[in-house]
Design a protein around this motif. Structure first.
Motif, PDB file in Angstrom:
ATOM      1  N   LEU A  74       9.196  -0.021  75.490  1.00 30.87           N
ATOM      2  CA  LEU A  74       9.600   1.267  75.088  1.00 30.87           C
ATOM      3  C   LEU A  74      11.419   1.265  74.588  1.00 30.87           C
ATOM      4  O   LEU A  74      11.575   1.785  73.565  1.00 30.87           O
ATOM      5  CB  LEU A  74       9.861   2.085  76.656  1.00 30.87           C
ATOM      6  N   LEU A  75      11.731   0.343  75.267  1.00 24.48           N
ATOM      7  CA  LEU A  75      13.175   0.194  74.819  1.00 24.48           C
ATOM      8  C   LEU A  75      13.302  -0.332  73.474  1.00 24.48           C
ATOM      9  O   LEU A  75      14.215   0.003  72.744  1.00 24.48           O
ATOM     10  CB  LEU A  75      14.102  -0.730  75.941  1.00 24.48           C
ATOM     11  N   MET A  76      12.630  -1.245  73.358  1.00 23.02           N
ATOM     12  CA  MET A  76      12.431  -1.962  72.023  1.00 23.02           C
ATOM     13  C   MET A  76      12.223  -1.044  70.736  1.00 23.02           C
ATOM     14  O   MET A  76      12.660  -1.110  69.683  1.00 23.02           O
ATOM     15  CB  MET A  76      11.687  -3.183  72.107  1.00 23.02           C
ATOM     16  N   ALA A  77      11.220  -0.276  71.090  1.00 29.03           N
ATOM     17  CA  ALA A  77      10.815   0.597  70.057  1.00 29.03           C
ATOM     18  C   ALA A  77      11.805   1.823  69.722  1.00 29.03           C
ATOM     19  O   ALA A  77      12.281   1.999  68.780  1.00 29.03           O
ATOM     20  CB  ALA A  77       9.641   1.455  70.612  1.00 29.03           C
ATOM     21  N   GLU A  78      12.458   2.110  71.031  1.00 33.05           N
ATOM     22  CA  GLU A  78      13.757   3.198  70.762  1.00 33.05           C
ATOM     23  C   GLU A  78      14.655   2.418  69.769  1.00 33.05           C
ATOM     24  O   GLU A  78      15.217   3.226  69.043  1.00 33.05           O
ATOM     25  CB  GLU A  78      14.162   3.323  72.163  1.00 33.05           C
ATOM     26  N   ARG A  79      15.063   1.062  70.067  1.00 37.89           N
ATOM     27  CA  ARG A  79      16.108   0.508  69.569  1.00 37.89           C
ATOM     28  C   ARG A  79      15.808   0.277  67.929  1.00 37.89           C
ATOM     29  O   ARG A  79      16.534   0.695  67.196  1.00 37.89           O
ATOM     30  CB  ARG A  79      16.432  -0.849  69.940  1.00 37.89           C
ATOM     31  N   ASP A  80      14.369   0.289  67.719  1.00 33.82           N
ATOM     32  CA  ASP A  80      13.856  -0.274  66.200  1.00 33.82           C
ATOM     33  C   ASP A  80      14.008   0.923  65.733  1.00 33.82           C
ATOM     34  O   ASP A  80      14.517   1.508  64.315  1.00 33.82           O
ATOM     35  CB  ASP A  80      12.451  -0.851  66.234  1.00 33.82           C
TER      36      ASP A  80
ATOM     37  N   GLU B  90      37.307  16.643  58.780  1.00 35.61           N
ATOM     38  CA  GLU B  90      36.322  16.199  59.603  1.00 35.61           C
ATOM     39  C   GLU B  90      35.361  15.298  59.180  1.00 35.61           C
ATOM     40  O   GLU B  90      34.365  15.052  60.043  1.00 35.61           O
ATOM     41  CB  GLU B  90      35.442  17.718  59.893  1.00 35.61           C
ATOM     42  N   GLU B  91      35.426  15.131  57.986  1.00 30.77           N
ATOM     43  CA  GLU B  91      34.439  14.044  57.510  1.00 30.77           C
ATOM     44  C   GLU B  91      34.859  12.714  57.359  1.00 30.77           C
ATOM     45  O   GLU B  91      34.444  12.025  56.641  1.00 30.77           O
ATOM     46  CB  GLU B  91      34.067  14.755  56.061  1.00 30.77           C
ATOM     47  N   THR B  92      35.914  12.488  57.986  1.00 31.63           N
ATOM     48  CA  THR B  92      36.609  10.944  57.835  1.00 31.63           C
ATOM     49  C   THR B  92      35.604   9.888  58.002  1.00 31.63           C
ATOM     50  O   THR B  92      35.469   8.847  57.364  1.00 31.63           O
ATOM     51  CB  THR B  92      37.618  10.748  58.922  1.00 31.63           C
ATOM     52  N   TYR B  93      34.751  10.270  59.080  1.00 33.85           N
ATOM     53  CA  TYR B  93      33.750   9.052  59.195  1.00 33.85           C
ATOM     54  C   TYR B  93      32.325   9.576  59.079  1.00 33.85           C
ATOM     55  O   TYR B  93      32.095  10.905  59.042  1.00 33.85           O
ATOM     56  CB  TYR B  93      33.506   8.667  60.579  1.00 33.85           C
ATOM     57  N   GLY B  94      31.513   8.686  58.523  1.00 30.74           N
ATOM     58  CA  GLY B  94      30.130   8.895  58.252  1.00 30.74           C
ATOM     59  C   GLY B  94      29.030   8.919  59.291  1.00 30.74           C
ATOM     60  O   GLY B  94      29.632   9.138  60.579  1.00 30.74           O
ATOM     61  N   PRO B  95      27.786   8.610  59.201  1.00 33.08           N
ATOM     62  CA  PRO B  95      26.907   8.439  60.312  1.00 33.08           C
ATOM     63  C   PRO B  95      27.545   7.104  61.197  1.00 33.08           C
ATOM     64  O   PRO B  95      27.566   6.067  60.726  1.00 33.08           O
ATOM     65  CB  PRO B  95      25.862   8.107  59.757  1.00 33.08           C
ATOM     66  N   ILE B  96      27.613   7.340  62.450  1.00 33.49           N
ATOM     67  CA  ILE B  96      28.117   6.307  63.245  1.00 33.49           C
ATOM     68  C   ILE B  96      26.965   5.762  64.062  1.00 33.49           C
ATOM     69  O   ILE B  96      26.246   6.565  64.489  1.00 33.49           O
ATOM     70  CB  ILE B  96      29.088   6.870  64.519  1.00 33.49           C
ATOM     71  N   PRO B  97      26.817   4.488  64.024  1.00 34.11           N
ATOM     72  CA  PRO B  97      25.491   3.886  64.714  1.00 34.11           C
ATOM     73  C   PRO B  97      25.571   4.022  66.343  1.00 34.11           C
ATOM     74  O   PRO B  97      26.687   4.008  66.896  1.00 34.11           O
ATOM     75  CB  PRO B  97      25.632   2.545  64.341  1.00 34.11           C
ATOM     76  N   LYS B  98      24.394   4.074  66.843  1.00 37.76           N
ATOM     77  CA  LYS B  98      24.315   4.054  68.231  1.00 37.76           C
ATOM     78  C   LYS B  98      24.680   2.615  68.889  1.00 37.76           C
ATOM     79  O   LYS B  98      24.282   1.642  68.252  1.00 37.76           O
ATOM     80  CB  LYS B  98      22.756   4.305  68.572  1.00 37.76           C
ATOM     81  N   PRO B  99      25.397   2.585  69.886  1.00 42.51           N
ATOM     82  CA  PRO B  99      25.695   1.304  70.428  1.00 42.51           C
ATOM     83  C   PRO B  99      24.343   0.367  70.742  1.00 42.51           C
ATOM     84  O   PRO B  99      23.473   0.817  71.034  1.00 42.51           O
ATOM     85  CB  PRO B  99      26.555   1.479  71.576  1.00 42.51           C
ATOM     86  N   ASP B 100      24.606  -0.833  70.530  1.00 44.09           N
ATOM     87  CA  ASP B 100      23.325  -1.869  70.845  1.00 44.09           C
ATOM     88  C   ASP B 100      22.052  -1.533  70.087  1.00 44.09           C
ATOM     89  O   ASP B 100      20.880  -2.185  70.266  1.00 44.09           O
ATOM     90  CB  ASP B 100      22.969  -1.888  72.352  1.00 44.09           C
ATOM     91  N   SER B 101      22.093  -1.068  69.115  1.00 47.26           N
ATOM     92  CA  SER B 101      21.053  -0.756  68.100  1.00 47.26           C
ATOM     93  C   SER B 101      21.005  -1.847  66.830  1.00 47.26           C
ATOM     94  O   SER B 101      20.271  -1.868  66.191  1.00 47.26           O
ATOM     95  CB  SER B 101      20.997   0.754  67.560  1.00 47.26           C
TER      96      SER B 101
END
Lengths: 151, 102
Positions: A74-80, B90-101
């Motif tokens: 589940l976690l891997m799928a979410e991350r991908d 307000e638009e200084t930054y674009g899409p910010i990635p989620k951590p650990d992704s």
């Protein structure tokens, strides 16, 4: 008045003899019994630990590992999913930003693809810089140094 | 300087350190293999012209020159647009990635 004057005399029978002979401490057991006792004690505690205490620890470890393995897909799928969605978002944002720059084609550099020999439609994994290109610099820096920052 | 792709004398001692100067342990192994096969097929002098694309792709994989230049260009364009006023604050930054992704 009594005629007996109190004198500081030795006690009756004289003093005891002076002890000059050796008087060592009492030994309960010497080398052989000590070793046997050591082995016996350690053997008993080892038996107790490995047959009574450690199975409980092992059981908990197995349970924890099982839970981790069960939730891993589940976690891997979410991350991908998050990764691919963000890659798409970056490309769209780049298209929007560089709309007015002359001679800019999205996904290319100076008119040529990044990898010339690969297929045009193959997905090219972004490098870390590219992944954080529209984000504040500190986010990129923290991700790049996360091995040193660990809280 | 001569175009050296292998040592002048191939002895057992030069072969020992052959595993150090390779990209086979990294993400660029396929690029390197293709380039080296092409060089072996065409030889050194003809290979210069025939294997040019493969060589440049290997270089790009190892040094990431084009990708880094792109990042730099996009980043500069963003700050230029902010300064000149085309982008709102307000638009200084674009899409910010989620951590650990990543």
């Amino acid at each position: 008045m009594d005629a007996t004057i109190k004198q500081d005399l030795p006690p009756e029978g004289g003093y005891q003899k002076i002890q000059y002979a050796r008087n060592p401490a009492k030994t309960y057991f010497r080398g052989g019994r000590l070793l046997a006792g050591f082995i016996l004690f350690n053997g008993c505690t080892t038996y107790y630990y490995f047959n009574h205490c450690y199975p409980k620890v092992l059981h908990e470890m197995v349970e924890k590992n099982g839970a981790r393995l069960a939730t891993l897909p589940l976690l891997m799928a979410e991350r991908d999913r998050a990764y691919l969605k963000h890659c798409r978002a970056i490309r769209d944002e780049e298209e929007k930003l560089m709309a007015n720059v002359p001679n800019w084609e999205v996904g290319k550099w100076k008119g040529e693809q990044i990898y010339k020999t690969l297929d045009r439609n193959d997905f090219n994994d972004p490098i870390l810089c590219e992944y954080y290109v529209h984000a504040p610099y500190m986010d990129f820096w923290k991700k790049a140094h996360e091995a040193q920052i660990q809280v | 300087m001569a175009n050296l792709t292998e040592p002048i004398l191939r002895t057992r001692f030069t072969d020992i350190s052959a595993a150090l100067f390779t990209s086979q342990n990294s993400e660029c192994k396929d690029f390197e293999l293709r380039y080296v096969y092409c060089l072996e097929a065409y030889g050194k002098s003809l290979g210069e012209s025939k294997c040019k694309d493969l060589k440049e792709d290997l270089r790009e994989c190892v040094f990431k020159i084009k990708q880094l230049s792109r990042v730099y260009a996009i980043s500069n364009e963003r700050s230029r647009q902010l300064k000149s006023g085309e982008l709102k604050p307000e638009e200084t930054y674009g899409p910010i990635p989620k951590p650990d992704s990543y």
